[in-house]
Design a protein around this motif. Sequence first.
Motif, mmCIF file in Angstrom:
data_model
loop_
_atom_site.group_PDB
_atom_site.id
_atom_site.type_symbol
_atom_site.label_atom_id
_atom_site.label_comp_id
_atom_site.label_asym_id
_atom_site.label_seq_id
_atom_site.Cartn_x
_atom_site.Cartn_y
_atom_site.Cartn_z
ATOM 1 N N GLU A 13 81.371 -3.006 -35.020
ATOM 2 C CA GLU A 13 80.765 -2.053 -34.313
ATOM 3 C C GLU A 13 81.515 -0.868 -34.458
ATOM 4 N N ARG A 14 82.796 -1.024 -34.488
ATOM 5 C CA ARG A 14 83.807 0.371 -34.319
ATOM 6 C C ARG A 14 83.990 0.879 -35.837
ATOM 7 N N ILE A 15 84.017 0.200 -37.021
ATOM 8 C CA ILE A 15 84.194 0.471 -38.465
ATOM 9 C C ILE A 15 82.644 0.806 -39.239
ATOM 10 N N HIS A 16 81.833 0.465 -38.525
ATOM 11 C CA HIS A 16 80.302 0.502 -39.119
ATOM 12 C C HIS A 16 80.353 -0.348 -40.509
ATOM 13 N N TYR A 17 80.809 -1.555 -40.407
ATOM 14 C CA TYR A 17 80.696 -2.652 -41.438
ATOM 15 C C TYR A 17 80.128 -3.796 -40.952
ATOM 16 N N ASP A 18 79.155 -4.498 -41.739
ATOM 17 C CA ASP A 18 78.698 -5.726 -41.218
ATOM 18 C C ASP A 18 79.782 -6.837 -40.990
ATOM 19 N N ALA A 19 79.710 -7.341 -40.146
ATOM 20 C CA ALA A 19 80.605 -8.559 -39.649
ATOM 21 C C ALA A 19 80.921 -9.530 -40.822
ATOM 22 N N ARG A 20 79.735 -9.917 -41.615
ATOM 23 C CA ARG A 20 79.923 -10.546 -42.707
ATOM 24 C C ARG A 20 80.832 -9.902 -43.915
ATOM 25 N N THR A 21 80.886 -8.651 -44.038
ATOM 26 C CA THR A 21 81.752 -7.966 -45.130
ATOM 27 C C THR A 21 83.143 -7.963 -44.697
ATOM 28 N N ILE A 22 83.332 -7.999 -43.352
ATOM 29 C CA ILE A 22 84.627 -8.104 -42.947
ATOM 30 C C ILE A 22 85.069 -9.462 -43.187
ATOM 31 N N ARG A 23 84.553 -10.358 -42.632
ATOM 32 C CA ARG A 23 85.012 -11.732 -42.969
ATOM 33 C C ARG A 23 85.126 -12.058 -44.489
ATOM 34 N N ASN A 24 83.986 -11.579 -45.486
ATOM 35 C CA ASN A 24 84.140 -12.066 -46.749
ATOM 36 C C ASN A 24 84.937 -11.129 -47.598
ATOM 37 N N ARG A 25 84.728 -9.801 -47.522
ATOM 38 C CA ARG A 25 85.297 -9.136 -48.542
ATOM 39 C C ARG A 25 86.508 -8.394 -48.154
ATOM 40 N N LEU A 26 86.754 -7.751 -46.675
ATOM 41 C CA LEU A 26 88.061 -7.213 -46.006
ATOM 42 C C LEU A 26 89.152 -8.157 -45.992
ATOM 43 N N LYS A 27 88.656 -9.331 -45.135
ATOM 44 C CA LYS A 27 89.985 -10.189 -44.440
ATOM 45 C C LYS A 27 90.404 -10.661 -45.841
ATOM 46 N N ASP A 28 91.787 -10.589 -45.637
ATOM 47 C CA ASP A 28 92.684 -11.195 -46.703
ATOM 48 C C ASP A 28 92.866 -10.228 -47.757
ATOM 49 N N SER A 29 91.829 -9.294 -48.094
ATOM 50 C CA SER A 29 92.252 -8.194 -49.147
ATOM 51 C C SER A 29 92.999 -6.996 -48.692
ATOM 52 N N VAL A 30 92.223 -6.516 -47.615
ATOM 53 C CA VAL A 30 92.974 -5.062 -47.142
ATOM 54 C C VAL A 30 93.318 -5.358 -45.566
ATOM 55 N N LEU A 31 92.651 -6.338 -45.023
ATOM 56 C CA LEU A 31 93.152 -6.704 -43.567
ATOM 57 C C LEU A 31 93.715 -8.167 -43.504
ATOM 58 N N LEU A 32 95.124 -7.952 -43.382
ATOM 59 C CA LEU A 32 96.031 -8.972 -43.676
ATOM 60 C C LEU A 32 96.514 -9.880 -42.204
ATOM 61 N N GLU A 33 96.353 -11.142 -42.354
ATOM 62 C CA GLU A 33 96.839 -11.960 -41.269
ATOM 63 C C GLU A 33 98.353 -11.866 -40.785
ATOM 64 N N GLY A 34 98.536 -11.745 -39.317
ATOM 65 C CA GLY A 34 99.718 -11.272 -39.079
ATOM 66 C C GLY A 34 100.058 -9.762 -38.880
ATOM 67 N N ILE A 35 99.273 -9.034 -39.411
ATOM 68 C CA ILE A 35 99.302 -7.439 -39.615
ATOM 69 C C ILE A 35 98.211 -6.961 -38.810
ATOM 70 N N HIS A 36 96.851 -7.422 -39.478
ATOM 71 C CA HIS A 36 95.767 -6.610 -38.981
ATOM 72 C C HIS A 36 94.945 -7.424 -38.035
ATOM 73 N N TYR A 37 95.252 -8.779 -38.152
ATOM 74 C CA TYR A 37 94.366 -9.881 -37.441
ATOM 75 C C TYR A 37 95.400 -11.141 -36.914
ATOM 76 N N ILE A 38 94.942 -11.793 -36.058
ATOM 77 C CA ILE A 38 95.609 -12.968 -35.651
ATOM 78 C C ILE A 38 94.676 -14.267 -35.445
ATOM 79 N N ARG A 39 95.219 -15.530 -35.424
ATOM 80 C CA ARG A 39 94.423 -16.552 -35.205
ATOM 81 C C ARG A 39 95.161 -17.231 -34.018
ATOM 82 N N PRO A 40 94.455 -16.820 -32.738
ATOM 83 C CA PRO A 40 95.160 -17.308 -31.648
ATOM 84 C C PRO A 40 95.138 -18.750 -31.682
ATOM 85 N N PHE A 41 96.359 -19.421 -31.071
ATOM 86 C CA PHE A 41 96.554 -20.798 -30.829
ATOM 87 C C PHE A 41 96.463 -21.675 -32.216
#
Length: 89
Positions: A13-41
């Motif tokens: 909602e904030r960046i106006h990208y589809d949630a699928r695009t975030i999960r499939n294309r942006l995550k781990d290419s430009v959004l990096l684990e430990g920097i841009h996102y975490i996996r709680p527990f």
Amino acid sequence: MSQTYLTTEQLSERIHYDARTIRNRLKDSVLLEGIHYIRPFGGRKLLFIWETIQQDIGKASAEVAPASMVSSLPKAGLIPMANGGVAHG
């Protein structure tokens, strides 16, 4: 410093990208684990760190074509490449 954690849907909602695009294309290419996102527990759920994403959101565009380079492209015969480099045409 307090951090704002967002679900994939909230980030969508904030960046106006589809949630699928975030999960499939942006995550781990430009959004990096430990920097841009975490996996709680250590689970499967992702929480995105809004302040880091907000800070970095325009950096990739600025690095690909700095303003000084864009103005010189036509006369210099340079062709921008997807990896941020240029080809001499």
